[in-house]
Design a protein around this motif. Sequence first.
Motif, PDB file in Angstrom:
ATOM      1  N   ILE A  54      -7.200 -22.269 -27.201  1.00  0.00           N
ATOM      2  CA  ILE A  54      -6.106 -21.415 -26.524  1.00  0.00           C
ATOM      3  C   ILE A  54      -6.554 -20.122 -25.802  1.00  0.00           C
ATOM      4  O   ILE A  54      -7.164 -19.201 -26.467  1.00  0.00           O
ATOM      5  CB  ILE A  54      -4.702 -21.104 -27.306  1.00  0.00           C
ATOM      6  N   LEU A  55      -6.319 -19.854 -24.572  1.00  0.00           N
ATOM      7  CA  LEU A  55      -6.931 -18.772 -23.784  1.00  0.00           C
ATOM      8  C   LEU A  55      -5.774 -18.026 -23.356  1.00  0.00           C
ATOM      9  O   LEU A  55      -5.902 -16.721 -23.239  1.00  0.00           O
ATOM     10  CB  LEU A  55      -7.793 -19.303 -22.732  1.00  0.00           C
ATOM     11  N   SER A  56      -4.454 -18.528 -23.144  1.00  0.00           N
ATOM     12  CA  SER A  56      -3.434 -17.750 -22.595  1.00  0.00           C
ATOM     13  C   SER A  56      -2.156 -18.442 -22.990  1.00  0.00           C
ATOM     14  O   SER A  56      -2.333 -19.870 -23.429  1.00  0.00           O
ATOM     15  CB  SER A  56      -3.629 -17.030 -21.138  1.00  0.00           C
ATOM     16  N   ASP A  57      -0.935 -18.226 -22.411  1.00  0.00           N
ATOM     17  CA  ASP A  57      -0.029 -18.765 -22.523  1.00  0.00           C
ATOM     18  C   ASP A  57       0.186 -20.154 -21.895  1.00  0.00           C
ATOM     19  O   ASP A  57       1.071 -21.008 -21.780  1.00  0.00           O
ATOM     20  CB  ASP A  57       1.537 -18.028 -22.185  1.00  0.00           C
ATOM     21  N   ASP A  58      -0.720 -20.161 -20.764  1.00  0.00           N
ATOM     22  CA  ASP A  58      -0.753 -21.208 -19.737  1.00  0.00           C
ATOM     23  C   ASP A  58      -2.090 -22.035 -19.348  1.00  0.00           C
ATOM     24  O   ASP A  58      -2.463 -22.790 -18.691  1.00  0.00           O
ATOM     25  CB  ASP A  58      -0.242 -20.789 -18.334  1.00  0.00           C
ATOM     26  N   SER A  59      -3.120 -21.811 -20.581  1.00  0.00           N
ATOM     27  CA  SER A  59      -4.396 -22.353 -20.365  1.00  0.00           C
ATOM     28  C   SER A  59      -4.844 -22.696 -21.910  1.00  0.00           C
ATOM     29  O   SER A  59      -5.043 -22.085 -22.736  1.00  0.00           O
ATOM     30  CB  SER A  59      -5.369 -21.482 -20.051  1.00  0.00           C
ATOM     31  N   GLU A  60      -5.130 -24.051 -21.920  1.00  0.00           N
ATOM     32  CA  GLU A  60      -5.694 -24.658 -23.082  1.00  0.00           C
ATOM     33  C   GLU A  60      -6.723 -25.846 -22.658  1.00  0.00           C
ATOM     34  O   GLU A  60      -6.266 -27.061 -22.753  1.00  0.00           O
ATOM     35  CB  GLU A  60      -4.493 -25.461 -23.977  1.00  0.00           C
ATOM     36  N   PRO A  61      -7.679 -25.413 -22.383  1.00  0.00           N
ATOM     37  CA  PRO A  61      -8.868 -26.231 -21.977  1.00  0.00           C
ATOM     38  C   PRO A  61      -9.550 -27.094 -22.998  1.00  0.00           C
ATOM     39  O   PRO A  61      -9.338 -26.589 -24.407  1.00  0.00           O
ATOM     40  CB  PRO A  61      -9.840 -25.487 -21.269  1.00  0.00           C
ATOM     41  N   GLU A  62     -10.297 -28.104 -22.831  1.00  0.00           N
ATOM     42  CA  GLU A  62     -10.999 -28.766 -23.916  1.00  0.00           C
ATOM     43  C   GLU A  62     -12.602 -28.785 -23.448  1.00  0.00           C
ATOM     44  O   GLU A  62     -12.880 -29.681 -23.219  1.00  0.00           O
ATOM     45  CB  GLU A  62     -10.505 -30.123 -23.965  1.00  0.00           C
ATOM     46  N   ALA A 119     -16.693 -21.896 -33.453  1.00  0.00           N
ATOM     47  CA  ALA A 119     -15.878 -21.123 -33.839  1.00  0.00           C
ATOM     48  C   ALA A 119     -15.952 -20.550 -35.233  1.00  0.00           C
ATOM     49  O   ALA A 119     -16.646 -21.488 -35.931  1.00  0.00           O
ATOM     50  CB  ALA A 119     -14.507 -21.753 -33.796  1.00  0.00           C
ATOM     51  N   ARG A 120     -15.534 -19.345 -35.396  1.00  0.00           N
ATOM     52  CA  ARG A 120     -15.579 -19.176 -36.979  1.00  0.00           C
ATOM     53  C   ARG A 120     -14.950 -20.004 -37.860  1.00  0.00           C
ATOM     54  O   ARG A 120     -13.883 -20.777 -37.631  1.00  0.00           O
ATOM     55  CB  ARG A 120     -14.860 -17.598 -36.989  1.00  0.00           C
ATOM     56  N   ASN A 121     -15.364 -20.163 -39.321  1.00  0.00           N
ATOM     57  CA  ASN A 121     -14.727 -20.897 -40.269  1.00  0.00           C
ATOM     58  C   ASN A 121     -13.498 -20.254 -40.379  1.00  0.00           C
ATOM     59  O   ASN A 121     -13.330 -18.853 -40.649  1.00  0.00           O
ATOM     60  CB  ASN A 121     -15.599 -20.774 -41.320  1.00  0.00           C
ATOM     61  N   ARG A 122     -12.389 -20.943 -40.838  1.00  0.00           N
ATOM     62  CA  ARG A 122     -11.261 -20.269 -41.074  1.00  0.00           C
ATOM     63  C   ARG A 122     -10.551 -21.041 -42.202  1.00  0.00           C
ATOM     64  O   ARG A 122     -10.936 -22.431 -42.337  1.00  0.00           O
ATOM     65  CB  ARG A 122     -10.157 -20.387 -40.035  1.00  0.00           C
ATOM     66  N   ASP A 123     -10.015 -20.542 -43.114  1.00  0.00           N
ATOM     67  CA  ASP A 123      -9.417 -21.306 -44.236  1.00  0.00           C
ATOM     68  C   ASP A 123      -8.533 -22.499 -43.978  1.00  0.00           C
ATOM     69  O   ASP A 123      -8.559 -23.468 -44.873  1.00  0.00           O
ATOM     70  CB  ASP A 123      -8.668 -20.127 -45.116  1.00  0.00           C
ATOM     71  N   ASP A 124      -7.870 -22.260 -42.826  1.00  0.00           N
ATOM     72  CA  ASP A 124      -6.993 -23.369 -42.791  1.00  0.00           C
ATOM     73  C   ASP A 124      -7.582 -24.632 -41.707  1.00  0.00           C
ATOM     74  O   ASP A 124      -6.891 -25.514 -41.262  1.00  0.00           O
ATOM     75  CB  ASP A 124      -5.526 -23.224 -42.093  1.00  0.00           C
ATOM     76  N   ASN A 125      -8.906 -24.361 -41.262  1.00  0.00           N
ATOM     77  CA  ASN A 125      -9.641 -25.163 -40.508  1.00  0.00           C
ATOM     78  C   ASN A 125      -8.906 -25.307 -39.085  1.00  0.00           C
ATOM     79  O   ASN A 125      -8.842 -26.380 -38.535  1.00  0.00           O
ATOM     80  CB  ASN A 125      -9.859 -26.549 -41.277  1.00  0.00           C
ATOM     81  N   TYR A 126      -8.247 -24.496 -38.843  1.00  0.00           N
ATOM     82  CA  TYR A 126      -7.510 -24.330 -37.565  1.00  0.00           C
ATOM     83  C   TYR A 126      -6.398 -25.572 -37.471  1.00  0.00           C
ATOM     84  O   TYR A 126      -5.673 -25.849 -36.382  1.00  0.00           O
ATOM     85  CB  TYR A 126      -8.414 -24.771 -36.410  1.00  0.00           C
ATOM     86  N   LEU A 127      -5.736 -25.640 -38.594  1.00  0.00           N
ATOM     87  CA  LEU A 127      -4.566 -26.446 -38.727  1.00  0.00           C
ATOM     88  C   LEU A 127      -3.256 -25.784 -38.235  1.00  0.00           C
ATOM     89  O   LEU A 127      -2.438 -26.238 -37.570  1.00  0.00           O
ATOM     90  CB  LEU A 127      -4.354 -26.966 -40.187  1.00  0.00           C
ATOM     91  N   SER A 128      -3.285 -24.431 -38.263  1.00  0.00           N
ATOM     92  CA  SER A 128      -1.865 -23.756 -37.847  1.00  0.00           C
ATOM     93  C   SER A 128      -2.070 -23.554 -36.272  1.00  0.00           C
ATOM     94  O   SER A 128      -0.864 -23.366 -35.757  1.00  0.00           O
ATOM     95  CB  SER A 128      -2.011 -22.413 -38.779  1.00  0.00           C
ATOM     96  N   SER A 129      -3.335 -23.412 -35.764  1.00  0.00           N
ATOM     97  CA  SER A 129      -3.613 -23.258 -34.179  1.00  0.00           C
ATOM     98  C   SER A 129      -4.788 -23.493 -34.037  1.00  0.00           C
ATOM     99  O   SER A 129      -5.674 -23.430 -34.720  1.00  0.00           O
ATOM    100  CB  SER A 129      -2.965 -21.870 -33.798  1.00  0.00           C
ATOM    101  N   HIS A 130      -5.181 -23.702 -32.685  1.00  0.00           N
ATOM    102  CA  HIS A 130      -6.332 -24.051 -31.964  1.00  0.00           C
ATOM    103  C   HIS A 130      -7.010 -22.761 -32.060  1.00  0.00           C
ATOM    104  O   HIS A 130      -6.468 -21.630 -31.934  1.00  0.00           O
ATOM    105  CB  HIS A 130      -6.182 -24.394 -30.687  1.00  0.00           C
ATOM    106  N   PRO A 131      -8.525 -22.512 -31.831  1.00  0.00           N
ATOM    107  CA  PRO A 131      -9.079 -21.407 -31.946  1.00  0.00           C
ATOM    108  C   PRO A 131      -8.704 -20.651 -30.571  1.00  0.00           C
ATOM    109  O   PRO A 131      -8.597 -21.232 -29.486  1.00  0.00           O
ATOM    110  CB  PRO A 131     -10.568 -21.830 -31.754  1.00  0.00           C
ATOM    111  N   GLU A 132      -8.778 -19.212 -30.761  1.00  0.00           N
ATOM    112  CA  GLU A 132      -8.545 -18.419 -29.750  1.00  0.00           C
ATOM    113  C   GLU A 132      -9.630 -17.440 -29.487  1.00  0.00           C
ATOM    114  O   GLU A 132     -10.670 -17.689 -30.153  1.00  0.00           O
ATOM    115  CB  GLU A 132      -7.325 -17.408 -29.827  1.00  0.00           C
ATOM    116  N   PRO A 133      -9.695 -16.638 -28.387  1.00  0.00           N
ATOM    117  CA  PRO A 133     -10.965 -16.088 -27.905  1.00  0.00           C
ATOM    118  C   PRO A 133     -11.678 -15.193 -29.124  1.00  0.00           C
ATOM    119  O   PRO A 133     -12.852 -15.518 -29.247  1.00  0.00           O
ATOM    120  CB  PRO A 133     -10.647 -15.160 -26.870  1.00  0.00           C
TER     121      PRO A 133
END
Length: 191
Positions: free
Chosen positions: A74-82, A88-102
């Motif tokens: 997720i880069l902004s409200d209108d950009s979600e490239p693949e 990306a940094r490790n995160r406890d929820d493994n990005y289940l709550s949201s995709h990585p951001e900058p």
Amino acid sequence: MTAVTAKRFSIAEYHRLGELGFFAPDERVELIRGEIIIMAAKGRLHSVCNSLLLEELVILLARRARLRVQEPIILSDDSEPEPDVVIARNRDDNYLSSHPEPADIFLVIEVSDFTLKYDRTTKLALYAEPGISNCWIFNLVDNELEMHSEPYQKQNGSYSYQLQRVVLPNQTVVIPGFPELSLDLSLVFPA
């Protein structure tokens, strides 16, 4: 006279279209600045490079970071490239709550053959604007790695990277965020 404007989508609207089955099951799309972009088909060279890169990164990173392959960011409200690969940094929820951001991203990687011009212009600016520190383009046209770092805004308002370095396929590079880890490019570029 009536002005004609294109409908631009937010990420929420884009996701809703997916839920409603608007996209064919095998259709690869991404949201770029509100526009739904059909992604180019991957050629054999692209696929081989991407696979070799992933194999090396899995070995090198060994759970030090989260590797995402052709998954949304997720880069902004209108950009979600693949991008092809994201470290990306490790995160406890493994990005289940949201995709990585900058702020979560060490490195974005694009593997480019047919899409080289698009990746150098549209994608680089897209990644630089929210401040993603490092972007690599595996340039399969010229058989070299383009390393971009230090995002900035130009006087005309567009975004790019201040530092650009070209690395040859017989060299090694340090992985951003992991100064102790070096990637041998001869193991990544297809022979």
